[in-house]
Design an enzyme around this catalytic site. Structure first.
Site, PDB file in Angstrom:
ATOM      1  N   TRP B 333      46.107  41.931  36.953  1.00  0.00           N
ATOM      2  CA  TRP B 333      47.376  42.614  36.669  1.00  0.00           C
ATOM      3  C   TRP B 333      48.551  41.761  37.157  1.00  0.00           C
ATOM      4  CZ3 TRP B 333      51.332  44.336  39.880  1.00  0.00           C
ATOM      5  CH2 TRP B 333      52.290  45.174  39.289  1.00  0.00           C
ATOM      6  N   HIS B 334      48.352  41.075  38.292  1.00  0.00           N
ATOM      7  CA  HIS B 334      49.445  40.281  38.843  1.00  0.00           C
ATOM      8  C   HIS B 334      49.751  39.059  37.991  1.00  0.00           C
ATOM      9  CE1 HIS B 334      48.967  42.718  42.476  1.00  0.00           C
ATOM     10  NE2 HIS B 334      50.202  42.355  42.759  1.00  0.00           N
ATOM     11  N   GLY B 335      48.768  38.549  37.307  1.00  0.00           N
ATOM     12  CA  GLY B 335      49.066  37.376  36.488  1.00  0.00           C
ATOM     13  C   GLY B 335      47.849  36.920  35.710  1.00  0.00           C
TER      14      GLY B 335
END
Lengths: 380, 479
Positions: B333-335
Site C-alpha cells: 500500500w505504501h508503494g
C-alpha cells in the site's frame, strides 16, 4: 467561560493576522508599482498543472514580505547553525563550496546511467572527429571542482586515506584517453603544485573558481601542452604582465543571497595580473584569426571579462603561446551550449589549428542541456 | 496543494476560512458545498484532470452503496460490494501498480528470452491510496449494516474530497468509528450537524501551527541529512547510522506534522478526528508501535483485512499467516516496489515473532527504556529499506551500518554536509522531542496563556524559515 476562551481567541486572531496579511500586502505592493495582481493570472487562462506550478513559484518569489525576511533569516541560520543555504556548503577556515559540485563528488554517478541528454563520450568524440575533418586538433581540459583539489578544506577526514574524491571523473578521463582524446589533466597539475611548500591557494576561498595563481598554472600547462604536441608554434608577440589586484566577494558567498552574511567576511583579495602587449602597450585582446580557439565557461570569464579584465585564462594562455587566441565563453554552458554557439557561427573555427575546450568537472553530470551531439556544419 | 506551501497558507486557507465562516452557521448544507468545492480546487491544483478521477470514484462508490443499501437480495448486495471494492482496487492498481507489475513481468520475459512490453507512463494521482481506502471502508460498512449509506451524493462527495484528509489522511471512516481507538464523532453525523466553537477552532489553529512548525523546522531540516547519506556512494558506518536516524526522525515529524495539520484544519471547519499518532517511537514492541503509528491505517487494516481474514481466531499458524499477509499488503500500500514489500515483511515478521514468543516483545527481558530503544532501532532498520531506491541500495546501506568501514572516495566529503552545527542541534532536538511523552494532540487540548507565545514564536520561525529555504513536499504524498 469567556476568560477560559481568551488564550484561544488570542491565538486565533494572531494566526489569522499572520496568514491573511501576506496576500493583501502583496496586492498593495503590486498596485503601487502599477502592476496587475499576479494572482489574477489564475483566471486569465485555462489552468494546467504546469501553469499552476509556475504561478505558485512566481507568487512565492515575488512575495515582498518573503524578500524582506529571506536575507535576515538566512543570516540567522548562518550565524546560529552555520547553514549556508541551498547552494553553498561551509568548509573549514572560511572556505565556501558550491553545493552541486560537492554533490557531484559525494553521489555515485555513471555516464551510462544518465543518458537523458546525451552521452559525454559520444559528444566529445564526435566533436573531436568533426574538428579533425577540418584539420583542427582538440585539447580537452576539465577544470577540477574546488572540492576535488582542496577536499581537506571541506572535510578534515577527506585529507586522510579515503582515496581520491573524484573517482568518477578519473574513470571518465581514462575512458576518453582510451578513445584517443587529448586531455590536459589539471587534477595532476594542481596535485603536483600543492606538494611544493608554501604554494599559494589555487582556488579562491569564497568562490567556486580558481585563483589567479591557479588560473595562471592552468594557462601555462595548456600552452606547454599545445607547443609540446606541435599543434602550434610559439609566436613572436611579446607580452608582459602588470599587477591589477582585485577585491570582491566570491560567487559562492553571494549565492547565500544575504548581504548580512557577506558583511561577516572580508572581500577576497586577488593578486591578478593583466596581460599587456609590449609593443602596443595595449591590454590583451582576442584575435578572431588566431590559429587557437578556446571554448569554456565561467572559468574563462573570471579575470578576463570580469575585473580586472584581460587577466584571465585566455590572456595568460596567449602570453605563454606568444600570440593572441580567440575564445567563446558560455557561463555554465560548456558542455553543450558553447558548441551550439560554434555550430551557429562556423566562421569561428575557420583557419584554426587547435581548439582548447574547458569545462568544469561537475558538468560531466550536471552540464546545462547535458552532452548533446552538436554537429559542426561542413567546412566550405 | 501542500499545507506548507505559500499558495495554501497565504491564499487558499485565508480565503476559504473567510468564506466558510461568513456563511451563516445554520446553512450547513451551503458550508458543505463550499467545502466540496474547496476539496476539488485543492486537489485539482496538483493536476486539474485528477478531479475527474476523484469525481468518478465518488459517483461510482456512492451509486453502488445505494444498491447495497437498497434492500436487494443478499447476493445482489454482495455483488455490488464486490463490484465497488473491485473498482476501487482496479483504479488503485492501474495508477499505482501497473508500471511495477509490468517491469517485473518484463524482467521475467527477458529471463525467458521474450520481448519486453512497453512500460505504461501513468501520472500517479496523489492521495489515491487514501481516498480509495476511505471509499472501501464506506461500502464495506454499508454492506455490513454498520453504517447507513450517505444521505446524499453531496455528503459522500464531501467525505471523499474533504481537503484536510484528501492527500495523506488520516483515513477517517464515514459512518463508523474505530472502536478500539480514541473516539471522535462519526464523520457522517458531523456532516449533518456540527458545532463551530471557538475552543475547537483555536485548538485547530494550535494543532495546525504546531504541525507546520514540526514540518518546516524539524522534518525539512533533518531531511537534508537523510537525503545526503542515502544519495552518497560510499558513506562510512557512522554516516549511515546518522542518515538512518535522520530518516526515522524525518518520517515521523513529517507525517505526524501532516496529520496534526489535517486534524487542526478539520477542527477549524468544525470536524473532529481521532489522533493518528501517539508517540510511536516510545513503543516497546512492534505490536505497540502499530498501535501508535498511523493509527487510522493500522486500524483500517485490522478491521477491513486482518479480521475478515480470520484474525487470531483460527489457530496460531493462521494468525501468523494473516499477520504476514496484512503487513505485506501494508508495505505494498505504501508503494509499488520490492523495498516496500520487504519493509512490510520485516514488520510482519517481528509481529509474528512477538506472537510466537508471547507478548509483549522478544526483548521483553530488557528494562523499559532499553525495550523502547531496541524497538526504535529495529524500526529504523526497517525504514532504511523503506527509504532505499531498490533492494540493492537497501543492502548497501545496511551492510555499511553493520560492517564497520570508513567513508570512501568522494563520500569522505559527506561529513561537511551532514555533521554541521545546525544538523547536530536538530538531530538532538528531534531525539528529545521524539522520546518525550507530551503529544501535541493532548497539549493543545489544555492550551493556556503560557502556550500562546510558544506557538506564535514557533509558527513565526517556521514561516520565516519557509521563506528562506526551498519547498519540500510531504513524504506521504508519494504513497
Amino acid at each position: 467561560m469567556a476568560a477560559r476562551c481568551s488564550p484561544g481567541i488570542c491565538l486565533s486572531v494572531i494566526f489569522a493576522a499572520m496568514i491573511a496579511l501576506v496576500a493583501p500586502s502583496q496586492l498593495v505592493v503590486e498596485w503601487r508599482r502599477g502592476d496587475s495582481p499576479q494572482i489574477a493570472e489564475l483566471f486569465r487562462r485555462r489552468p494546467t498543472g504546469a501553469d499552476l506550478r509556475n504561478l505558485e513559484s512566481s507568487l512565492e518569489n515575488a512575495c515582498r514580505i518573503g524578500q524582506l525576511v529571506r536575507p535576515w533569516m538566512q543570516w540567522a541560520r548562518f550565524v546560529i547553525f552555520e547553514d549556508a543555504g541551498d547552494n553553498a556548503v561551509l568548509g573549514r577556515g572560511g572556505w565556501f563550496f558550491y553545493r552541486p559540485a560537492v554533490e557531484y563528488l559525494v553521489e555515485p554517478w555513471s555516464p551510462e546511467g544518465e543518458q537523458a541528454q546525451g552521452n559525454v563520450f559520444d559528444a566529445i568524440v564526435s566533436f573531436r572527429d568533426d574538428l579533425a575533418k577540418r584539420g583542427i586538433r582538440l585539447l580537452v581540459m576539465p577544470a577540477p571542482n574546488k572540492a576535488s583539489v582542496y577536499s581537506e578544506m571541506l572535510a578534515r577526514r577527506a585529507g586522510g586515506e579515503g582515496g581520491p574524491v573524484n573517482t568518477a571523473t578519473r574513470d571518465v578521463l581514462a575512458r576518453l584517453r582510451r578513445a584517443g582524446i587529448e586531455i590536459l589533466d589539471l587534477f595532476e597539475v594542481y596535485e603536483r603544485a600543492k606538494r611544493t611548500a608554501g604554494s599559494p591557494a589555487y582556488y579562491l576561498a569564497q568562490d567556486s573558481h580558481w585563483s589567479p595563481e591557479g588560473m595562471e598554472l592552468a594557462a601555462e600547462a595548456a600552452a606547454k601542452r599545445l607547443l609540446e604536441l606541435g599543434w602550434v608554434e610559439k609566436g613572436s608577440t611579446k607580452y608582459q604582465t602588470r599587477p591589477a589586484p582585485v577585491q570582491r566577494y566570491g560567487d559562492v558567498l553571494r549565492m547565500i543571497r544575504a548581504p548580512q552574511v557577506e558583511r561577516l567576511f572580508e572581500p577576497q583579495r586577488m593578486n591578478c595580473t593583466q596581460v599587456v602587449d609590449v609593443e602596443t602597450g595595449r591590454l590583451y585582446a582576442d584575435d578572431a584569426n588566431s590559429p587557437v580557439l578556446v571554448l569554456g565557461d565561467s572559468f574563462l570569464r573570471i579575470f578576463e571579462r570580469d575585473a580586472p579584465g584581460s587577466g584571465g585564462f585566455v590572456a595568460h594562455l596567449a602570453r605563454h603561446l606568444g600570440f593572441s587566441v580567440s575564445s567563446v565563453v558560455s557561463d555554465g554552458g560548456a558542455s553543450t551550449l558553447v558548441r551550439q554557439q560554434l555550430a551557429r557561427r562556423p566562421a569561428l573555427v575557420k583557419g584554426k589549428r587547435a581548439v582548447v575546450w574547458e569545462f568544469v568537472e561537475r558538468d560531466l553530470r550536471f552540464g546545462t542541456e547535458g552532452w548533446q551531439q552538436v554537429p559542426l556544419p561542413p567546412a566550405d | 496543494m501542500a499545507f506548507s506551501s505559500h499558495v495554501f497558507l497565504f491564499y487558499f486557507l485565508p480565503v476559504l476560512l473567510a468564506l466558510y465562516h461568513a456563511l451563516p452557521a445554520r446553512r450547513l448544507a451551503a458550508r458543505n458545498v463550499l467545502l466540496l468545492i474547496a476539496g476539488y480546487v485543492f486537489y485539482g491544483w496538483i493536476c486539474p484532470w485528477l478531479t475527474a478521477l476523484l469525481l468518478g470514484m465518488t459517483v461510482a462508490n456512492y451509486a453502488l452503496s445505494r444498491v447495497i443499501a437498497g434492500g436487494c437480495t443478499r447476493g445482489g448486495r454482495l455483488a455490488a460490494t464486490a463490484g465497488a471494492i473491485a473498482l476501487d482496487l482496479a483504479v488503485l492498481g492501474l495508477f499505482k501498480y501497473a508500471a511495477f507489475l509490468e517491469s517485473n513481468l518484463n524482467s521475467l520475459l527477458r529471463l525467458s528470452g521474450g520481448d519486453a512490453l512497453p512500460i505504461l507512463r501513468i501520472v500517479f494521482p496523489v492521495g489515491i491510496s487514501f481516498y480509495t481506502f476511505k471509499a472501501v471502508s464506506y461500502v464495506v460498512d454499508v454492506y455490513r449494516d454498520r453504517s447507513p449509506p450517505a444521505r446524499s451524493l453531496l455528503d459522500f462527495a464531501c467525505y471523499v474530497s474533504f481537503f484536510p484528509q484528501l492527500l495523506s489522511g488520516p483515513i477517517q471512516r464515514y459512518g463508523t468509528i474505530d472502536a478500539k481507538g480514541e473516539t471522535a464523532p462519526v464523520f457522517a453525523d458531523q456532516l449533518a450537524h456540527r458545532e463551530h466553537t471557538r475552543s475547537a477552532f483555536s485548538r485547530g489553529v494550535a494543532l495546525f501551527m504546531l504541525g507546520f512548525a514540526k514540518k518546516i523546522l524539524l522534518a525539512d531540516g533533518v531531511a537534508r541529512v537523510a537525503d545526503a547519506v542515502f544519495a552518497a556512494a560510499s558513506p562510512g558506518t557512522m554516516d549511515a547510522w546518522f542518515g538512518a536516524l535522520a530518516y526515522s526522525f524525518q518520517l515521523y515529524f513529517d507525517f505526524s506534522a501532516y496529520s496534526e495539520m489535517a486534524i487542526g484544519l478539520g477542527l477549524m471547519f468544525g470536524f473532529e478526528c481521532a489522533r493518528n499518532f501517539d508517540a510511536p517511537y516510545r513503543a516497546e514492541s512492534f505490536g505497540d508501535f502499530w498501535r501508535r503509528w498511523h493509527i487510522s491505517l493500522s486500524s483500517w487494516l485490522r478491521d477491513y483485512l486482518y479480521i475478515p481474514l480470520g484474525g487470531s481466531r483460527s489457530g496460531k499458524g493462521r494468525t501468523y499467516l494473516n499477520l504476514m499477509i496484512v503487513f505485506l499488503l501494508c508495505g505494498l500500500w505504501h508503494g509499488a516496489g520490492w523495498t516496500f514489500i520487504v519493509w512490510g515483511a520485516w514488520h510482519g515478521l517481528w509481529l509474528v515473532v512477538e506472537r510466537f514468543f508471547g507478548r509483549p516483545a522478544l526483548h521483553a527481558f530488557l528494562p523499559a527504556p532499553l525495550r523502547t530503544l531496541a524497538t526504535f532501532l529495529l524500526v529504523t532498520i526497517g525504514w532504511v529499506v523503506f527509504r532505499a531506491t531498490d533492494l540493492a541500495d537497501a543492502g548497501r546501506i545496511l551492510a555499511v551500518m553493520f560492517i564497520p568501514q570508513p567513508a570512501r572516495g568522494g563520500s569522505a566529503l559527506l561529513s561537511a554536509v551532514i555533521y554541521t552545527r545546525g544538523h547536530l542541534i536538530l538531530m538532538a532536538l528531534c531525539a528529545v522531542l521524539t522520546f518525550q511523552p507530551v503529544q501535541g494532540y493532548d497539549w493543545t487540548r489544555r492550551l493556556g496563556w503560557a502556550g500562546i507565545p510558544v506557538l506564535v514564536v514557533l509558527f513565526a520561525l517556521a514561516l520565516m524559515t519557509m521563506f528562506a529555504q526551498s519547498f519540500r513536499s510531504f513524504l506521504y504524498f508519494q504513497f
